[in-house]
Design a protein around this motif. Structure first.
Motif, PDB file in Angstrom:
ATOM      1  N   PRO A   1     -24.787 -55.976  20.293  1.00  0.00           N
ATOM      2  CA  PRO A   1     -24.514 -55.697  18.886  1.00  0.00           C
ATOM      3  C   PRO A   1     -25.240 -54.446  18.407  1.00  0.00           C
ATOM      4  O   PRO A   1     -26.423 -54.303  18.643  1.00  0.00           O
ATOM      5  N   CYS A   2     -24.515 -53.605  17.736  1.00  0.00           N
ATOM      6  CA  CYS A   2     -25.112 -52.367  17.240  1.00  0.00           C
ATOM      7  C   CYS A   2     -24.177 -51.729  16.221  1.00  0.00           C
ATOM      8  O   CYS A   2     -22.969 -51.967  16.241  1.00  0.00           O
ATOM      9  N   ARG A   3     -24.789 -50.961  15.330  1.00  0.00           N
ATOM     10  CA  ARG A   3     -23.971 -50.166  14.409  1.00  0.00           C
ATOM     11  C   ARG A   3     -24.299 -48.704  14.628  1.00  0.00           C
ATOM     12  O   ARG A   3     -25.461 -48.300  14.573  1.00  0.00           O
ATOM     13  N   LEU A   4     -23.251 -47.930  14.851  1.00  0.00           N
ATOM     14  CA  LEU A   4     -23.414 -46.485  14.981  1.00  0.00           C
ATOM     15  C   LEU A   4     -23.052 -45.870  13.639  1.00  0.00           C
ATOM     16  O   LEU A   4     -22.013 -46.191  13.062  1.00  0.00           O
ATOM     17  N   ILE A   5     -23.919 -44.987  13.141  1.00  0.00           N
ATOM     18  CA  ILE A   5     -23.678 -44.449  11.803  1.00  0.00           C
ATOM     19  C   ILE A   5     -23.847 -42.936  11.791  1.00  0.00           C
ATOM     20  O   ILE A   5     -24.749 -42.399  12.430  1.00  0.00           O
ATOM     21  N   THR A   6     -22.949 -42.270  11.095  1.00  0.00           N
ATOM     22  CA  THR A   6     -23.131 -40.836  10.873  1.00  0.00           C
ATOM     23  C   THR A   6     -22.984 -40.559   9.374  1.00  0.00           C
ATOM     24  O   THR A   6     -22.062 -41.036   8.720  1.00  0.00           O
ATOM     25  N   LEU A   7     -23.945 -39.806   8.840  1.00  0.00           N
ATOM     26  CA  LEU A   7     -24.074 -39.653   7.387  1.00  0.00           C
ATOM     27  C   LEU A   7     -23.418 -38.370   6.889  1.00  0.00           C
ATOM     28  O   LEU A   7     -23.524 -37.317   7.520  1.00  0.00           O
ATOM     29  N   GLY A   8     -22.770 -38.453   5.755  1.00  0.00           N
ATOM     30  CA  GLY A   8     -22.335 -37.253   5.048  1.00  0.00           C
ATOM     31  C   GLY A   8     -21.343 -36.385   5.787  1.00  0.00           C
ATOM     32  O   GLY A   8     -21.562 -35.197   5.967  1.00  0.00           O
ATOM     33  N   LEU A   9     -20.227 -36.954   6.210  1.00  0.00           N
ATOM     34  CA  LEU A   9     -19.156 -36.141   6.786  1.00  0.00           C
ATOM     35  C   LEU A   9     -18.444 -35.400   5.659  1.00  0.00           C
ATOM     36  O   LEU A   9     -17.985 -36.023   4.708  1.00  0.00           O
ATOM     37  N   GLY A  10     -18.363 -34.102   5.772  1.00  0.00           N
ATOM     38  CA  GLY A  10     -17.581 -33.332   4.807  1.00  0.00           C
ATOM     39  C   GLY A  10     -16.340 -32.840   5.507  1.00  0.00           C
ATOM     40  O   GLY A  10     -15.396 -33.595   5.741  1.00  0.00           O
TER      41      GLY A  10
END
Lengths: 167, 209
Positions: A24-33
């Motif tokens: 179990p894991c969450r991959l996150i990327t912030l602030g895609l423009g």
């Protein structure tokens, strides 16, 4: 902080970078423009990968230091690494988020719509590799944060002032 | 020719800091006149850094900010931009429209044009100060505006301006207006291509050898 049911590890994916994780894991990327987030998920092994693409096409540049920056190099690279982790690429499912046009104004050079080109190039590469796109949340003029949940393959999208959207 | 990964000497960075100082000095004087308030500025920073790190100079990637940017061409291809967090953005609107501090809590069309105006004044006076100092040919494009997540705004801007190599020259200054109930703080950046850095330094009488 609520830790009880929510202590799933979260891994941040930087700009022009990619990360792969097992459930179990969450991959996150912030602030895609104008950047595009490409998630790849294998529902059987529950391995997920997330790539933060900045530019569509590496062939327009002389020296490429970071392949993950480009859709044309980053997507194949992510797939290769996932295969090395035992993922059957025939099962991969993609989702695309981002590709917005953040700025308003009349400067043509800044409205070249890189966001749209990032989206189109990502679609093209995925199609060529035979990977279906299950969902897209692209275009518009809003910044987006993208989260891939490896438990379900769901992609969560956060925009400012709105509720989290799940695709 | 300059190498592709320029690490300038302390003297050159001083020269660039001075440019930033003069340009920003002029810019905040204009803003102070516009707002009829005293505005302060921090000692400018001149440094090379990975462009992602410019985001951290301002705040978190998901922070709501307003940003006015102007693309430069001519002798000094590059970009100047001002970033205000949401609180400062609302306070700028209050000040410009003569509203009581705390009145504005979101950005409507009127507010947006007020913030754009502030950005135009700041970028315009920065550029004209650099021009009178160096007599370089500096053309500025029309200002562009965004109001959204910091990370999305800055990254998109740098992608669009082609500034995505590993390290960029960043001239950064913080401007602030302290007042019990209505402080404003903003960040200014100038992003320049290596070739334009040469020209700026030359024009100031420092040689690049």
């Amino acid at each position: 902080m609520e830790l009880a049911a929510k202590s799933v590890a979260e891994i941040q994916v930087g700009i022009a970078d990619y990360k792969i994780a097992r459930n179990p894991c969450r991959l996150i990327t912030l602030g895609l423009g104008s950047c595009v987030g490409v998630s790849l998920y294998d529902p059987v092994t529950k391995v997920g990968g997330l790539l933060h693409v900045m530019l569509p096409d590496s062939t327009q540049f002389n020296n490429v230091s970071k392949p993950a920056k480009f859709a044309d190099l980053g997507i194949p690279l992510l797939i290769k690494e996932m295969r090395a982790m035992g993922v059957n690429t025939g099962r991969l499912q993609a989702k695309l988020v981002g590709g917005a046009q953040m700025f308003s104004g009349l400067d043509d050079k800044l409205t070249l719509n890189i966001g749209q080109r990032n989206t189109e190039k990502s679609r093209e590469i995925l199609k060529r590799l035979g990977i279906p796109i299950l969902a897209e949340e692209v275009g518009g003029n809003r910044g987006r944060t993208m989260i891939l949940d490896t438990q379900t393959g769901d992609v969560l999208i956060r925009t400012l002032g709105n509720k989290m959207k799940v695709v | 020719m300059m190498n592709n990964n320029p690490e300038l000497s302390a003297v050159h960075l001083d020269a660039l800091r001075e440019i930033s100082n003069i340009g920003m000095g002029n810019a905040i004087t204009s803003l102070a006149q516009l707002l009829d308030r005293r505005i302060n500025m921090s000692v400018p920073l001149a440094t090379f850094m990975p462009f992602e790190e410019t985001i951290q100079l301002v705040g978190g990637p998901e922070e709501l900010v307003s940003c006015v940017s102007v693309r430069l061409s001519g002798d000094v291809p590059g970009m100047v931009l001002f970033v205000f967090n949401s609180k400062s953005t609302y306070r700028l609107v209050d000040l410009l429209m003569g509203l009581d501090p705390g009145t504005t809590g979101e950005l409507d069309e009127m507010g947006e044009s007020a913030v754009k105006e502030v950005g135009n004044v700041l970028t315009g006076s920065f550029i004209s100060a650099i021009y009178s100092l160096t007599a370089l040919d500096i053309k500025s494009a029309v200002p562009m505006f965004a109001y959204d997540m910091l990370g999305a705004v800055l990254t998109s801007l740098m992608v669009a301006s082609g500034r995505t190599e590993d390290r960029v020259l960043v001239l950064e200054t913080r401007l602030f207006q302290e007042q019990a109930e209505a402080s404003i703080s903003g960040h200014f950046f100038m992003l320049a291509e290596p070739g334009s850095i040469n020209k700026l330094i030359d024009a100031l009488g420092f040689s690049m050898t």
